[in-house]
Design an enzyme around this catalytic site. Structure first.
Site, PDB file in Angstrom:
ATOM      1  N   ARG A 103     -56.294 -97.822  38.567  1.00  0.00           N
ATOM      2  CA  ARG A 103     -54.834 -97.838  38.109  1.00  0.00           C
ATOM      3  C   ARG A 103     -54.176 -98.821  39.392  1.00  0.00           C
ATOM      4  O   ARG A 103     -54.324 -98.334  40.527  1.00  0.00           O
ATOM      5  CB  ARG A 103     -54.311 -96.512  38.165  1.00  0.00           C
ATOM      6  CG  ARG A 103     -52.610 -96.570  38.223  1.00  0.00           C
ATOM      7  CD  ARG A 103     -52.179 -95.102  38.043  1.00  0.00           C
ATOM      8  NE  ARG A 103     -50.718 -95.662  37.932  1.00  0.00           N
ATOM      9  CZ  ARG A 103     -49.773 -94.958  37.329  1.00  0.00           C
ATOM     10  NH1 ARG A 103     -50.144 -93.997  36.362  1.00  0.00           N
ATOM     11  NH2 ARG A 103     -48.415 -94.919  37.242  1.00  0.00           N
ATOM     12  N   ARG A 138     -48.591-101.877  34.643  1.00  0.00           N
ATOM     13  CA  ARG A 138     -49.726-100.981  35.101  1.00  0.00           C
ATOM     14  C   ARG A 138     -51.066-101.039  34.268  1.00  0.00           C
ATOM     15  O   ARG A 138     -50.902-101.317  32.857  1.00  0.00           O
ATOM     16  CB  ARG A 138     -49.355 -99.613  34.949  1.00  0.00           C
ATOM     17  CG  ARG A 138     -48.762 -98.812  33.743  1.00  0.00           C
ATOM     18  CD  ARG A 138     -47.423 -99.349  33.381  1.00  0.00           C
ATOM     19  NE  ARG A 138     -46.243 -99.210  34.194  1.00  0.00           N
ATOM     20  CZ  ARG A 138     -45.609 -98.048  34.738  1.00  0.00           C
ATOM     21  NH1 ARG A 138     -46.163 -96.757  34.542  1.00  0.00           N
ATOM     22  NH2 ARG A 138     -44.826 -98.176  35.560  1.00  0.00           N
TER      23      ARG A 138
HETATM   24  N1  ROI Z   1     -42.636-100.355  28.200  1.00  0.00           N
HETATM   25  C1  ROI Z   1     -43.500-100.200  27.019  1.00  0.00           C
HETATM   26  N2  ROI Z   1     -43.317-100.680  26.109  1.00  0.00           N
HETATM   27  N3  ROI Z   1     -44.835 -99.307  27.102  1.00  0.00           N
HETATM   28  C2  ROI Z   1     -45.031 -98.447  28.055  1.00  0.00           C
HETATM   29  O1  ROI Z   1     -45.889 -97.792  28.000  1.00  0.00           O
HETATM   30  C3  ROI Z   1     -43.993 -98.721  29.225  1.00  0.00           C
HETATM   31  N4  ROI Z   1     -44.212 -97.705  30.371  1.00  0.00           N
HETATM   32  C4  ROI Z   1     -43.282 -97.967  31.268  1.00  0.00           C
HETATM   33  C5  ROI Z   1     -42.073 -98.863  31.547  1.00  0.00           C
HETATM   34  C6  ROI Z   1     -42.300 -99.600  32.301  1.00  0.00           C
HETATM   35  C7  ROI Z   1     -41.010 -97.935  31.532  1.00  0.00           C
HETATM   36  N5  ROI Z   1     -42.161 -99.509  30.223  1.00  0.00           N
HETATM   37  C8  ROI Z   1     -42.806 -99.509  29.148  1.00  0.00           C
HETATM   38  O2  ROI Z   1     -43.651 -97.242  32.380  1.00  0.00           O
END
Ligand code: ROI
Length: 174
Positions: A95, A104
């Site tokens: 990660r 991430r």
């Molecule tokens: N946006 C999307 N489309 N999918 C995610 O899993 C996701 N995860 C996050 C943030 C940065 C809020 N935006 C995301 O943690």
């Protein structure tokens, strides 16, 4: 299709829903590897996983698109033990997260643990953002269309108020 009750035969298991998200380092492989890890989670039974979905980033836009999915497991782990296990999987998959709401490699978020409602510095269940995130609600509805949240809200009603935005099914895993 699953419901929010685990088997009544052995109800020391709690039905939990886990959100999977990745937008770095081959997100499709990251998601599939995470699903494989969830299939062998200790003290747990893997119940179902949604399709893989492609979604536009929520938050800062200057990051790649995401792959998202939702999995269901019945587990004898406590919510904190489950969180530890999920963070172990995230770490095993290298990660990387540099900034808040930034890109991430792998995010595994506990959405629901049965009817548990808890808020601690490490973990809030139900997940604080799940009710308004299309990349959580649509995959969740695919595997648990009848789901009701601990607060009494019905998933199908949340969906009606949640635009799909650019969410698309990327790959069906069946
Ligand atoms: N946006 C999307 N489309 N999918 C995610 O899993 C996701 N995860 C996050 C943030 C940065 C809020 N935006 C995301 O943690």
């Amino acid at each position: 299709m699953v419901n929010n009750m685990s088997s009544s035969v052995e109800n020391d298991y709690t039905r939990c829903y886990i959100a999977i998200g990745s937008n770095l380092a081959d997100p499709v492989s990251q998601a599939k590897e995470a699903i494989t890890a969830l299939q062998t989670l200790t003290a747990s039974r893997f119940i179902a996983v949604s399709s893989l979905y492609a979604s536009k980033p929520m938050g800062p836009q200057e990051q790649p698109d995401y792959i998202n999915a939702v999995a269901c497991v019945d587990t004898r782990l406590t919510p904190i033990q489950l969180l530890d296990a999920l963070q172990h999987i995230e770490n095993e998959q290298g990660r990387v997260r540099k900034e808040h709401w930034g890109a991430r490699t792998l995010d595994l978020d506990i959405l629901l643990c049965g009817d548990e409602v808890m808020s601690t510095p490490r973990l809030t269940v139900p997940h604080y953002g799940m009710k308004v995130r299309e990349f959580v609600l649509y995959p969740l509805a695919e595997i648990a269309p009848q789901l009701q949240l601990p607060c009494g809200q019905i998933l199908s009603e949340l969906l009606e108020e949640c635009p799909r935005n650019d969410l698309t099914i990327f790959q069906n895993l069946e």
